[in-house]
Design an enzyme around this catalytic site. Structure first.
Site, PDB file in Angstrom:
ATOM      1  N   GLY A  55       7.530   2.936 -10.859  1.00 12.98           N
ATOM      2  CA  GLY A  55       8.985   2.949 -10.721  1.00 12.98           C
ATOM      3  C   GLY A  55       9.517   4.201 -11.369  1.00 12.98           C
ATOM      4  O   GLY A  55       8.829   4.831 -12.171  1.00 12.98           O
ATOM      5  N   CYS A  82       0.992   2.864 -13.001  1.00 13.62           N
ATOM      6  CA  CYS A  82       1.997   3.862 -13.376  1.00 13.62           C
ATOM      7  C   CYS A  82       3.039   3.253 -14.328  1.00 13.62           C
ATOM      8  O   CYS A  82       2.689   2.870 -15.437  1.00 13.62           O
ATOM      9  CB  CYS A  82       2.617   4.439 -12.098  1.00 13.62           C
ATOM     10  SG  CYS A  82       3.551   5.928 -12.383  1.00 13.62           S
ATOM     11  N   TYR A  83       4.282   3.108 -13.906  1.00 13.80           N
ATOM     12  CA  TYR A  83       5.283   2.494 -14.782  1.00 13.80           C
ATOM     13  C   TYR A  83       4.810   1.105 -15.232  1.00 13.80           C
ATOM     14  O   TYR A  83       5.047   0.685 -16.374  1.00 13.80           O
ATOM     15  CB  TYR A  83       6.624   2.373 -14.042  1.00 13.80           C
ATOM     16  CG  TYR A  83       7.712   1.683 -14.841  1.00 13.80           C
ATOM     17  CD1 TYR A  83       8.452   2.379 -15.792  1.00 13.80           C
ATOM     18  CD2 TYR A  83       7.990   0.319 -14.651  1.00 13.80           C
ATOM     19  CE1 TYR A  83       9.435   1.748 -16.540  1.00 13.80           C
ATOM     20  CE2 TYR A  83       8.972  -0.317 -15.390  1.00 13.80           C
ATOM     21  CZ  TYR A  83       9.698   0.402 -16.329  1.00 13.80           C
ATOM     22  OH  TYR A  83      10.664  -0.221 -17.068  1.00 13.80           O
ATOM     23  N   HIS A 169      -2.175   6.284  -8.858  1.00  8.96           N
ATOM     24  CA  HIS A 169      -1.854   5.322  -7.786  1.00  8.96           C
ATOM     25  C   HIS A 169      -3.097   4.988  -6.957  1.00  8.96           C
ATOM     26  O   HIS A 169      -3.462   5.763  -6.060  1.00  8.96           O
ATOM     27  CB  HIS A 169      -0.750   5.895  -6.898  1.00  8.96           C
ATOM     28  CG  HIS A 169       0.567   5.941  -7.594  1.00  8.96           C
ATOM     29  ND1 HIS A 169       1.447   4.877  -7.589  1.00  8.96           N
ATOM     30  CD2 HIS A 169       1.135   6.891  -8.361  1.00  8.96           C
ATOM     31  CE1 HIS A 169       2.510   5.186  -8.312  1.00  8.96           C
ATOM     32  NE2 HIS A 169       2.351   6.397  -8.803  1.00  8.96           N
ATOM     33  N   GLU A 171      -3.322   2.818  -4.714  1.00  3.26           N
ATOM     34  CA  GLU A 171      -2.944   2.308  -3.391  1.00  3.26           C
ATOM     35  C   GLU A 171      -2.843   3.387  -2.321  1.00  3.26           C
ATOM     36  O   GLU A 171      -2.808   3.094  -1.134  1.00  3.26           O
ATOM     37  CB  GLU A 171      -1.617   1.530  -3.481  1.00  3.26           C
ATOM     38  CG  GLU A 171      -0.376   2.360  -3.794  1.00  3.26           C
ATOM     39  CD  GLU A 171      -0.163   2.626  -5.299  1.00  3.26           C
ATOM     40  OE1 GLU A 171      -1.134   2.498  -6.076  1.00  3.26           O
ATOM     41  OE2 GLU A 171       0.965   2.970  -5.678  1.00  3.26           O
ATOM     42  N   ASP A 227       8.282  -7.379  17.178  1.00  2.99           N
ATOM     43  CA  ASP A 227       8.343  -8.621  16.401  1.00  2.99           C
ATOM     44  C   ASP A 227       8.728  -9.822  17.272  1.00  2.99           C
ATOM     45  O   ASP A 227       8.064 -10.862  17.236  1.00  2.99           O
ATOM     46  CB  ASP A 227       9.330  -8.484  15.239  1.00  2.99           C
ATOM     47  CG  ASP A 227       9.006  -7.285  14.372  1.00  2.99           C
ATOM     48  OD1 ASP A 227       7.854  -6.821  14.442  1.00  2.99           O
ATOM     49  OD2 ASP A 227       9.885  -6.813  13.638  1.00  2.99           O
ATOM     50  N   LYS A 366       4.136  -5.246   9.408  1.00  4.93           N
ATOM     51  CA  LYS A 366       4.162  -4.781  10.801  1.00  4.93           C
ATOM     52  C   LYS A 366       2.764  -4.575  11.395  1.00  4.93           C
ATOM     53  O   LYS A 366       2.507  -4.976  12.531  1.00  4.93           O
ATOM     54  CB  LYS A 366       4.930  -3.451  10.836  1.00  4.93           C
ATOM     55  CG  LYS A 366       5.363  -3.030  12.210  1.00  4.93           C
ATOM     56  CD  LYS A 366       6.596  -3.801  12.588  1.00  4.93           C
ATOM     57  CE  LYS A 366       7.299  -3.236  13.774  1.00  4.93           C
ATOM     58  NZ  LYS A 366       8.633  -3.868  13.894  1.00  4.93           N
TER      59      LYS A 366
END
Ligand code: XMP
Length: 508
Positions: A55, A82-83, A169, A171, A227, A366
């Site tokens: 963040g 991180c944060y 990170h 991810e 969707d 998605k």
């Protein structure tokens, strides 16, 4: 429906959805919750682990987001990113400092490879760093498990308490073994069983739809977007003809779109009603030039058309919607300004006596929705569609709408999409828009005074920010020639080279 859940706690970082998706890709169900959700509430979800996100804040700011301190003592494993790692450190009595230089971008890190999360990985790794604050002193009981040249504490662990932190990170793809690190946290620390797969998703969901609606009738507003199309296919598999889909053609669809939707559902047992409401929409929008008025009018009329038809066919007990997970994630910081009134098919219609909602895609991202669509046999042109806004071409014709302008745009847009797709060049979203500017040209020996069309193509991951796509001149020139030759009424083709921000992706 899911045995094991990992809760991603959002502290305002841009990667929260990416983290949740990575967890799911590793076969573990994940949900995102605001970082300050009380721990008692989180524990009701029976999580096997928490991941706290990055963040933009600094732990020492008064307004920065904090979590319940019990998060780190409740016995459930935590991975702070991180944060999230700084917050863990600060909460548990360690020290966080502000660096004189920010560390940003791919960075070389040295790992302790006997650490739980780095076991068996290469000692030297590239990781993505993006921070100014850093942990200068880990809390008591923690050891340092990674370092970079500028960051003396790039990762920490306290296996006894099942607490782990990484300043980088894991991810993002720039962190070489990022997914392996997340996987180790899930399987080696949280004891994940890997019970979340798409393979049995359809079967489980079909069963639960049947349980929810029984023999009742269900209505769904089909837009032709990914969707609602996947929701229609899934519900139709569950209840067949008890599902009625209403496709309101507002007259702002792209070329051949209504036909494509019809064909996609031709072999499915559902009932599909296609309504041509173009006259109703166009007459309500006569003289309207303001983008917000256009959007609001279309949103209102859409619901009216849908409800009129639903009443005409005798109503239904349930309303189905193609809501997906990103539509409902509560954000950790929700102070975003409204730039445009988004209109989506399936906004709750006026009360026509529904007993309940059927939203079979509510938990999916998605890419997962696309996977389900493909597994259900929907054609690729529907499943892999680029986003198309609810108000359709109405917000791609600048100024007042007329049938003639819409027809010009439809033809130009099809040429651009066809050529881009055939060229192999890439863009996340690409379309043509019609300006309200006319200019002089020359065709053969004659003078023309025709419209200019804008080609818009952007590259983006999240559609919140975007860069214009660097399409080749060869492609642009080919599109320009075809449009001016084939679409009578357009004599000029422009290419939009504006990023978002400052522009938005759509023109209105
Ligand atoms: P903007 O123009 O806001 O668009 O940069 C961001 C993304 O949202 C899509 N968009 C919409 N989608 N209903 C939708 O379902 C809408 O009213 C709407 N307006 C914009 C746009 O196509 C882009 O992908």
């Amino acid at each position: 429906m899911h045995n094991q859940t990992v809760v991603v706690l959002d502290f305002g970082g841009q990667y929260k959805e990416l983290i949740a998706r990575r967890v799911r890709e590793c076969g573990v169900y994940s949900v995102i919750k605001p970082g300050d959700t009380p721990v008692e509430e989180l524990l009701k979800l029976n999580p096997i682990g928490f991941i706290t996100t990055g963040g933009p804040a600094s732990v020492y700011e008064e307004t920065s987001p904090h979590c319940s301190p019990e998060l780190f003592t409740c016995g459930v494993p935590v991975l702070g990113i991180c944060y999230g790692m700084q917050l863990m450190t600060w909460t548990l009595g360690g020290k966080v400092s502000s660096a004189s230089v920010s560390e940003y971008g791919p960075t070389a890190a040295a790992f302790e490879t006997d650490a739980v999360l780095f076991d068996g990985l290469d000692t030297l790794q590239t990781v993505l760093m993006s921070h100014t604050d850093f942990v200068s002193e880990p809390p008591a009981g923690f050891r340092i498990t990674a370092r970079t040249a500028d960051c003396p504490v790039a990762a920490i662990e306290c296996p006894d308490k099942k607490l782990y932190g990484v300043q980088f990170h894991p991810e993002v793809v720039h962190t070489k073994d990022g997914t392996k690190i997340i996987r180790k946290f899930l399987y080696d620390v949280c004891g994940a069983a890997g019970d979340y797969t798409m393979d049995d998703y359809i079967e489980r969901t079909v069963k639960s739809i049947r349980e929810q609606v029984g023999d009742s009738k269900v209505i769904l507003g089909l837009s032709g977007g990914v969707d609602s199309s996947v929701a229609a296919a899934l519900i139709s598999k569950a209840i067949g003809e008890n599902l009625t889909c209403i496709f309101v053609d507002h007259g702002f669809m792209r070329k051949n779109e209504a036909l494509e939707v019809k064909n996609a559902f031709r072999d499915m047992p559902l009932k599909l009603i296609q309504l041509d409401e173009s006259e109703r929409f166009l007459s309500a929008l006569k003289g309207v030039t303001d983008p917000e008025t256009k959007r609001k009018t279309i949103g209102r009329l859409f619901i009216d058309s849908f409800c009129d038809e639903a009443e005409r066919i005798g109503g239904a007990d349930f309303l189905a919607q193609g809501t997906i997970y990103p539509d409902i994630i509560e954000s950790g910081n929700s102070k975003a300004a409204t730039i445009k009134s988004h209109h989506n098919v399936g906004g709750l219609p006026r009360d026509i006596g529904f007993k309940g909602l059927v939203e079979p895609l509510r938990g999916l991202f998605k890419d997962e929705v696309r996977k389900v669509g493909t597994m259900l046999g929907l054609p690729s042109y529907l499943v892999n569609r680029q986003p198309f806004p609810g108000p359709g071409l109405a917000i791609r014709v600048i100024g007042e709408l007329t049938r003639e302008k819409l027809d010009l745009l439809r033809d130009a847009d099809l040429i651009f999409r066809e050529e881009l797709e055939n060229s192999g060049e890439q863009a996340s979203q690409y379309f043509a828009a019609l300006t309200n500017m006319r200019s002089v040209g020359v065709m053969g020996d004659g003078r023309t005074y025709d419209y200019a069309v804008v080609l818009r193509a952007v590259v983006t991951g999240d559609f919140m920010t975007a860069e214009y796509a660097r399409l080749s001149h060869e492609l642009l020139s080919k599109v320009s020639k075809r449009i001016t030759n084939e679409v009578k009424g357009i004599n000029r083709v422009l290419f939009d080279i504006t990023d978002k921000p400052p522009a938005t992706i759509e023109l209105e």
